[in-house]
Design an enzyme around this catalytic site. Sequence first.
Site, PDB file in Angstrom:
ATOM      1  N   ASN A 153      80.367  27.580  44.395  1.00 50.88           N
ATOM      2  CA  ASN A 153      81.526  26.954  45.053  1.00 50.88           C
ATOM      3  C   ASN A 153      81.654  25.458  44.778  1.00 50.88           C
ATOM      4  O   ASN A 153      82.747  24.918  44.762  1.00 50.88           O
ATOM      5  CB  ASN A 153      81.526  27.247  46.560  1.00 50.88           C
ATOM      6  CG  ASN A 153      80.284  26.773  47.262  1.00 50.88           C
ATOM      7  OD1 ASN A 153      79.211  26.727  46.668  1.00 50.88           O
ATOM      8  ND2 ASN A 153      80.419  26.423  48.514  1.00 50.88           N
ATOM      9  N   GLU A 251      69.520  25.805  51.859  1.00 53.61           N
ATOM     10  CA  GLU A 251      70.812  25.406  52.420  1.00 53.61           C
ATOM     11  C   GLU A 251      71.659  26.664  52.469  1.00 53.61           C
ATOM     12  O   GLU A 251      72.133  27.136  51.434  1.00 53.61           O
ATOM     13  CB  GLU A 251      71.476  24.340  51.537  1.00 53.61           C
ATOM     14  CG  GLU A 251      70.691  23.055  51.380  1.00 53.61           C
ATOM     15  CD  GLU A 251      70.594  22.264  52.672  1.00 53.61           C
ATOM     16  OE1 GLU A 251      71.368  22.538  53.618  1.00 53.61           O
ATOM     17  OE2 GLU A 251      69.727  21.387  52.752  1.00 53.61           O
ATOM     18  N   CYS A 285      80.701  25.836  52.584  1.00 53.83           N
ATOM     19  CA  CYS A 285      79.761  26.293  53.629  1.00 53.83           C
ATOM     20  C   CYS A 285      79.998  25.581  54.954  1.00 53.83           C
ATOM     21  O   CYS A 285      79.777  26.166  56.011  1.00 53.83           O
ATOM     22  CB  CYS A 285      78.332  26.087  53.168  1.00 53.83           C
ATOM     23  SG  CYS A 285      78.031  24.417  52.608  1.00 53.83           S
ATOM     24  N   GLU A 459      69.436  18.143  52.081  1.00 56.27           N
ATOM     25  CA  GLU A 459      69.734  17.575  50.771  1.00 56.27           C
ATOM     26  C   GLU A 459      70.611  16.347  50.971  1.00 56.27           C
ATOM     27  O   GLU A 459      71.210  16.190  52.036  1.00 56.27           O
ATOM     28  CB  GLU A 459      70.481  18.593  49.916  1.00 56.27           C
ATOM     29  CG  GLU A 459      69.611  19.794  49.624  1.00 56.27           C
ATOM     30  CD  GLU A 459      70.123  20.614  48.473  1.00 56.27           C
ATOM     31  OE1 GLU A 459      71.251  21.094  48.569  1.00 56.27           O
ATOM     32  OE2 GLU A 459      69.390  20.749  47.493  1.00 56.27           O
TER      33      GLU A 459
HETATM   34  P1  NAD Z   1      74.514  34.208  47.282  1.00 56.89           P
HETATM   35  O1  NAD Z   1      73.379  33.958  48.176  1.00 56.89           O
HETATM   36  O2  NAD Z   1      74.902  35.603  46.985  1.00 56.89           O
HETATM   37  O3  NAD Z   1      74.298  33.479  45.878  1.00 56.89           O
HETATM   38  C1  NAD Z   1      73.872  32.134  45.782  1.00 56.89           C
HETATM   39  C2  NAD Z   1      73.017  31.946  44.540  1.00 56.89           C
HETATM   40  O4  NAD Z   1      71.915  32.794  44.625  1.00 56.89           O
HETATM   41  C3  NAD Z   1      73.738  32.303  43.236  1.00 56.89           C
HETATM   42  O5  NAD Z   1      73.301  31.477  42.211  1.00 56.89           O
HETATM   43  C4  NAD Z   1      73.288  33.716  42.992  1.00 56.89           C
HETATM   44  O6  NAD Z   1      73.326  34.009  41.628  1.00 56.89           O
HETATM   45  C5  NAD Z   1      71.883  33.664  43.526  1.00 56.89           C
HETATM   46  N1  NAD Z   1      71.385  34.952  43.973  1.00 56.89           N
HETATM   47  C6  NAD Z   1      72.083  36.016  44.406  1.00 56.89           C
HETATM   48  N2  NAD Z   1      71.263  37.043  44.702  1.00 56.89           N
HETATM   49  C7  NAD Z   1      70.024  36.601  44.451  1.00 56.89           C
HETATM   50  C8  NAD Z   1      68.732  37.181  44.566  1.00 56.89           C
HETATM   51  N3  NAD Z   1      68.547  38.424  45.002  1.00 56.89           N
HETATM   52  N4  NAD Z   1      67.673  36.423  44.221  1.00 56.89           N
HETATM   53  C9  NAD Z   1      67.845  35.171  43.797  1.00 56.89           C
HETATM   54  N5  NAD Z   1      69.018  34.563  43.669  1.00 56.89           N
HETATM   55  C10 NAD Z   1      70.087  35.268  44.000  1.00 56.89           C
HETATM   56  O7  NAD Z   1      75.720  33.417  47.905  1.00 56.89           O
HETATM   57  P2  NAD Z   1      77.213  33.359  47.425  1.00 56.89           P
HETATM   58  O8  NAD Z   1      78.019  34.341  48.171  1.00 56.89           O
HETATM   59  O9  NAD Z   1      77.326  33.359  45.951  1.00 56.89           O
HETATM   60  O10 NAD Z   1      77.538  31.880  47.948  1.00 56.89           O
HETATM   61  C11 NAD Z   1      78.102  31.672  49.175  1.00 56.89           C
HETATM   62  C12 NAD Z   1      77.074  31.409  50.270  1.00 56.89           C
HETATM   63  O11 NAD Z   1      76.400  30.181  50.011  1.00 56.89           O
HETATM   64  C13 NAD Z   1      77.745  31.218  51.618  1.00 56.89           C
HETATM   65  O12 NAD Z   1      76.999  31.858  52.627  1.00 56.89           O
HETATM   66  C14 NAD Z   1      77.724  29.723  51.807  1.00 56.89           C
HETATM   67  O13 NAD Z   1      77.807  29.298  53.137  1.00 56.89           O
HETATM   68  C15 NAD Z   1      76.434  29.350  51.174  1.00 56.89           C
HETATM   69  N6  NAD Z   1      76.437  27.934  50.804  1.00 56.89           N
HETATM   70  C16 NAD Z   1      75.662  27.075  51.520  1.00 56.89           C
HETATM   71  C17 NAD Z   1      75.691  25.728  51.212  1.00 56.89           C
HETATM   72  C18 NAD Z   1      74.843  24.748  51.969  1.00 56.89           C
HETATM   73  O14 NAD Z   1      74.627  23.658  51.452  1.00 56.89           O
HETATM   74  N7  NAD Z   1      74.355  25.069  53.150  1.00 56.89           N
HETATM   75  C19 NAD Z   1      76.497  25.258  50.174  1.00 56.89           C
HETATM   76  C20 NAD Z   1      77.283  26.161  49.475  1.00 56.89           C
HETATM   77  C21 NAD Z   1      77.233  27.501  49.796  1.00 56.89           C
END
Ligand code: NAD
Length: 479
Positions: A153, A251, A285, A459
């Site tokens: 994102n 995060e 997020c 962070e």
């Molecule tokens: P996700 O957890 O599915 O994916 C995030 C990352 O993890 C991606 O690079 C993905 O390829 C990787 N990933 C996915 N499955 C994995 C696994 N089994 N093992 C290791 N890595 C894996 O999340 P998403 O839907 O792509 O992203 C959105 C989420 O991220 C939302 O919940 C959002 O709130 C959160 N987010 C948090 C922050 C923060 O700073 N707190 C910032 C941005 C997004």
Amino acid sequence: MSYPNLKLLIDGKWIDRTDSGTLPVINPADGQVVGHLPVAGRGELDSAAEAARRGFQRWSAMLPFERFRIIAKATELMRQRAKEIAAVLTLEQGKPLAEAVREVTLSADIIDFLAEEAKRMPTRGVPARLENVLSQTVTRVPIGPVAAFTPWNFPANLPSRKLGGALAAGCSVIIKPAEETPATCMLIVQCLVDAGIPEGVVNMVAGDPAFISSSLIEHPNVAKISFTGSVRVGKLLGEQAARHVKRYTAELGGHAPVVVCKDYDGAKAARFSVSAKFRNAGQVCASPIRFIVHRTQYQSFRDELVRSASALKIGSGLEEGVQFGPLIEERRVREMQAFVDDAAERGATIACGGKRIARPGFFFEPTVIEHASLDSRVQNEEPFGPIAVLDVFDDLGDAISRANRLPVGLAAYGFTSDLDCAHRLSAQLEAGMVGINHFGVSQPETPFGGVKESGLGHESGLEGLLGYTDLKLVSVAKS
Ligand code: NAD
């Protein structure tokens, strides 16, 4: 608009081919494939971990101000190349170009801040209690090679927080950007390479996320894991990291509430809220989701939010003046529809939006939902998209309880000009970041992180640097 040839970086060498094939990268504004991402296999991951071990030895031995010079040169290159990087970001992620340019320059600021802070890493002297002890100093040392995983994102900002903190502290990094948006990270890593970062200090891999994360977490060379993403995956990686007693920063997701008090003009709060809510099509997020509005301000808030949400200019992020782009992928469009349908079936009213937009790509209307029952999915799960949920309250205590009812606590917001209400909201909202009368809680200089299931550690800000260090006590006695 051209998309770069995708490559991985291992030990200072760019690789555009592996034995594990490629993954397509798709432009979410039209669904067309724009590039092919090489997939890292076991061999590439082992080479990256070995390079990071050697890179760490070299980089951690340099003085902080020497590291600063290289990092500062890289951020200068990021600023010079901001338009070019931003256009690639928009092509692979979809957000409006102006937002992408701001993201890239802000990312350079984040890295600069962290590198600057590393020159005055906080240490402290503790007076001795034994007579022959001359000094007791609590110092900070870089943890070691870091494995960093980021979502799609904010393809520039999220890798930059991790690269900036780790490199400034003296750690080497293996970064895995999201497979949906790898080119932005690649271009930032290119700036570091062009600035003269030694070989092996930064490595970039991509491919099967679960395979890469489990391989790197258990690799003996990797000392720290930093993850941004969903609560679900964050817990999985946390379990793996704990098994090896590795440092872990997470995060994770949120479900940010916004409490609009009776003294605050509802229409004004809605005007602030519309850009915060629908920025990056709600895929943020810390995005406000649950708007809990005092009964006296509800109608004006609702009417203004619906009016301005419906007036957003929708289209490809590369078109002039567009304010609202596509979601990242087809699956997200179906998810938004499922959230809306579930709420409607449980008695909610869809005040605006609620449907897919009939055009190529992955577009979903800016949506405002009223009267969603508390058991509906959208009241409990993070939609991570362009959906606002409106609720009414009479008593501030009730509003705060409702705001705090979920197991996550990333950001929370309040609108009031009453000092007592402002204090109450600041003290009682359960979140890592509370914004009163604005949404700007994410800045290079301030720590970003959540409470409850929204994560571990921070962070950005000074804390975003300290998270890449271990404490070491050095106690010196007379010889
Ligand atoms: P996700 O957890 O599915 O994916 C995030 C990352 O993890 C991606 O690079 C993905 O390829 C990787 N990933 C996915 N499955 C994995 C696994 N089994 N093992 C290791 N890595 C894996 O999340 P998403 O839907 O792509 O992203 C959105 C989420 O991220 C939302 O919940 C959002 O709130 C959160 N987010 C948090 C922050 C923060 O700073 N707190 C910032 C941005 C997004």
